[in-house]
Write an enzyme that holds these catalytic residues in place. Structure first.
Site, short mmCIF file in Angstrom:
data_model
loop_
_atom_site.label_atom_id
_atom_site.label_comp_id
_atom_site.label_asym_id
_atom_site.label_seq_id
_atom_site.Cartn_x
_atom_site.Cartn_y
_atom_site.Cartn_z
N GLU A 167 7.85 7.59 10.29
CA GLU A 167 8.58 8.06 9.09
C GLU A 167 8.88 9.56 9.14
OE1 GLU A 167 6.36 6.65 5.71
OE2 GLU A 167 6.38 4.59 6.42
N GLU A 278 6.70 -4.07 10.77
CA GLU A 278 5.98 -4.23 9.49
C GLU A 278 6.70 -5.23 8.58
OE1 GLU A 278 5.01 -0.46 7.66
OE2 GLU A 278 4.73 0.52 9.61
O1 G3I Z 1 -10.48 1.63 1.34
C1 G3I Z 1 -10.34 2.37 0.14
C2 G3I Z 1 -11.33 1.90 -0.89
O2 G3I Z 1 -12.63 2.16 -0.42
C3 G3I Z 1 -11.04 2.61 -2.21
O3 G3I Z 1 -11.88 2.10 -3.19
C4 G3I Z 1 -9.62 2.43 -2.63
C5 G3I Z 1 -9.28 3.18 -3.90
O4 G3I Z 1 -7.92 3.57 -3.92
O5 G3I Z 1 -8.77 2.88 -1.61
C6 G3I Z 1 -8.94 2.19 -0.39
O6 G3I Z 1 -8.06 2.70 0.55
C7 G3I Z 1 -6.69 2.34 0.41
C8 G3I Z 1 -6.27 1.64 1.66
O7 G3I Z 1 -4.90 1.36 1.58
C9 G3I Z 1 -7.02 0.32 1.88
O8 G3I Z 1 -6.71 -0.57 0.86
C10 G3I Z 1 -5.90 3.61 0.20
O9 G3I Z 1 -6.21 4.17 -1.06
C11 G3I Z 1 -4.43 3.29 0.25
O10 G3I Z 1 -3.69 4.51 0.24
C12 G3I Z 1 -4.12 2.54 1.52
O11 G3I Z 1 -2.76 2.21 1.49
C13 G3I Z 1 -2.18 1.89 2.76
C14 G3I Z 1 -1.00 2.83 2.99
O12 G3I Z 1 -0.30 2.46 4.15
C15 G3I Z 1 -1.45 4.28 3.16
O13 G3I Z 1 -2.23 4.44 4.31
C16 G3I Z 1 -1.74 0.44 2.72
O14 G3I Z 1 -2.90 -0.40 2.70
C17 G3I Z 1 -0.90 0.13 3.97
O15 G3I Z 1 -0.37 -1.17 3.85
C18 G3I Z 1 0.23 1.14 4.07
O16 G3I Z 1 0.93 0.86 5.26
C19 G3I Z 1 2.14 1.59 5.45
C20 G3I Z 1 2.30 1.83 6.94
O17 G3I Z 1 1.14 2.47 7.46
C21 G3I Z 1 3.53 2.67 7.24
N1 G3I Z 1 4.72 2.02 6.68
C22 G3I Z 1 4.63 1.70 5.24
C23 G3I Z 1 3.38 0.85 4.95
C24 G3I Z 1 3.31 0.49 3.49
O18 G3I Z 1 3.13 1.65 2.70
#
Ligand code: G3I
Length: 380
Positions: A167, A278
């Site tokens: 991105e 994705e």
């Molecule tokens: O694991 C913690 C948990 O311990 C905590 O209680 C909770 C509270 O918010 O957060 C959890 O972590 C989250 C994690 O996902 C696991 O669920 C993060 O906050 C959250 O920001 C994270 O979001 C991920 C996001 O990328 C940011 O890294 C999404 O799962 C994931 O699907 C998303 O993937 C992205 C690709 O990498 C890039 N392209 C877009 C795609 C969708 O946004």
């Protein structure tokens, strides 16, 4: 599939359950859907074997030995991506301290089951600790190069493909376009960080395939900016092997949009590989404002998934996979998740129940799974 008890089966009368009636509790509804047999073993990966790998983005819980999820993944998919645990905040939460444990478990699971691995992602403007952006551009460069060299070296010969930069392209024109105005751009003093990242990855593993990964390449504006960045990298001899198209789409998109993205890369005649990285198909069709600031998003339909939406989604999955077969440059197609309950789209851009993947909340195959594996299946 930790949420298995979410749905009960057999509601609708005639049940012979001996459980006492639950007063004041509304049982969760079973989403209306056709009754389907199990998916034949290996159906998804074998349907496209020899053409492209089919993968899924996974959570650590989905590769635990003996779990239903791990068995499903190993049976149906030929590639694995870590949804979150190979991002910089997971691998290097503090400077110089690597945390490879969970990622190693996932990669070892893939290797043990003869699957490819897509490494996601070495550089992103999100999911990256602030320390990466501190200091002079020279310090930022040295830190980034060390991180990438160490990570790619650690996974050498186990991870075949890397999303080196994720991105980095701007959503619109003006300003820093075609580059995103990001923490990376500012810390590096321009787009040079992209070169640093690709060169460091190549130095660590000359055999790994190196990708730029981007969303909305199915739309001409973003696609053209991304292609401009790629052409510049190629012209300057930066080692890039392919383009990753995230392909987060919704059920109303024309499959042709996706094919246009693949064709545009082929039209560069640069020998680049295409990956769909994705893929998911949201059942909600939203205005642009929903993604910009969370306003105007379609209402949550909860358990009441309209049959026509489910059919439309399955048909689009079928149209996409049929068309994908016509692109020899396309070597990998990954779903962004395994089962509907685990999808990021249940909480983004707003919290609502979504149904974007091939397997439902019970881990059972949806019509979309049959649509892409059995040409004789009539979508219901
Ligand atoms: O694991 C913690 C948990 O311990 C905590 O209680 C909770 C509270 O918010 O957060 C959890 O972590 C989250 C994690 O996902 C696991 O669920 C993060 O906050 C959250 O920001 C994270 O979001 C991920 C996001 O990328 C940011 O890294 C999404 O799962 C994931 O699907 C998303 O993937 C992205 C690709 O990498 C890039 N392209 C877009 C795609 C969708 O946004």
């Amino acid at each position: 599939m930790a949420a298995l008890p979410l749905f009960v089966t057999g509601c609708g009368g005639g049940g012979s359950s001996s459980s006492p009636p639950q007063t004041g509790v509304t049982p969760p509804l079973v989403p209306a859907g056709p009754s389907l047999p199990p998916l034949p073993s290996g159906a998804i990966r074998t349907a496209y074997a020899g053409q492209f790998a089919v993968g899924a983005a996974l959570k650590p819980s989905e590769v635990i030995s003996g779990s239903e999820a791990a068995a499903l993944v190993a049976d149906q998919f030929s590639s694995v991506t870590a949804e979150n645990i190979m991002k910089p905040e997971a691998l290097a939460p503090t400077p110089g301290n690597y945390n490879f444990g969970q990622a190693d478990e996932m990669v070892d699971f893939a290797v043990a089951n003869g699957m490819e691995v897509r490494g996601h992602t070495l550089l992103w403007h999100r999911a990256t600790p602030d320390y990466f952006f501190e200091g002079t551009p020279a310090e930022v460069r040295a830190r980034l190069e060390t991180y990438i060299f160490d990570v790619v070296t650690h996974f050498k010969d186990r991870v075949q493909h890397w999303d080196v930069v994720n991105e980095v392209v701007a959503d619109g024109g003006g300003g820093t376009a075609p580059y995103r105005d990001s923490n990376w751009y500012r810390a590096a003093g321009g787009p040079n960080y992209i070169d640093w990242a690709f060169n460091a990855a190549r130095a660590a593993d000359p055999n790994a395939k190196l990708f730029i990964n981007e969303y909305s390449t199915e739309f001409a504006g973003k696609r053209d900016r991304m292609l401009g960045v790629v052409q510049d990298l190629l012209a300057r001899g930066i080692p890039i092997d392919g383009v990753g198209h995230q392909m987060h789409i919704n059920r109303t998109l024309s499959a042709q949009n996706a094919f246009d993205a693949l064709q545009a890369v082929d039209n560069l005649f640069a020998g680049l590989v295409n990956h769909i990285t994705e893929l998911d198909i949201s059942i909600y069709s939203d205005p642009g404002s929903c993604f910009v600031n969370g306003t105007g998003c379609a209402d949550d339909i909860g358990d009441a998934l309209p049959a026509s939406w489910r059919r439309q989604q399955a048909q689009l999955y079928r149209d996409l996979f049929n068309g994908f077969l016509t692109f020899p440059s396309l070597l990998s197609v990954s779903l962004w998740g395994l089962t509907d309950d685990g999808s990021w789209l249940n909480t983004w851009p707003v919290t609502r129940t979504n149904y974007p993947l091939l397997f439902d909340r019970d881990g059972a195959p949806k019509p979309a799974a049959f649509a892409i594996t059995d040409p004789t299946y009539e979508i219901q």
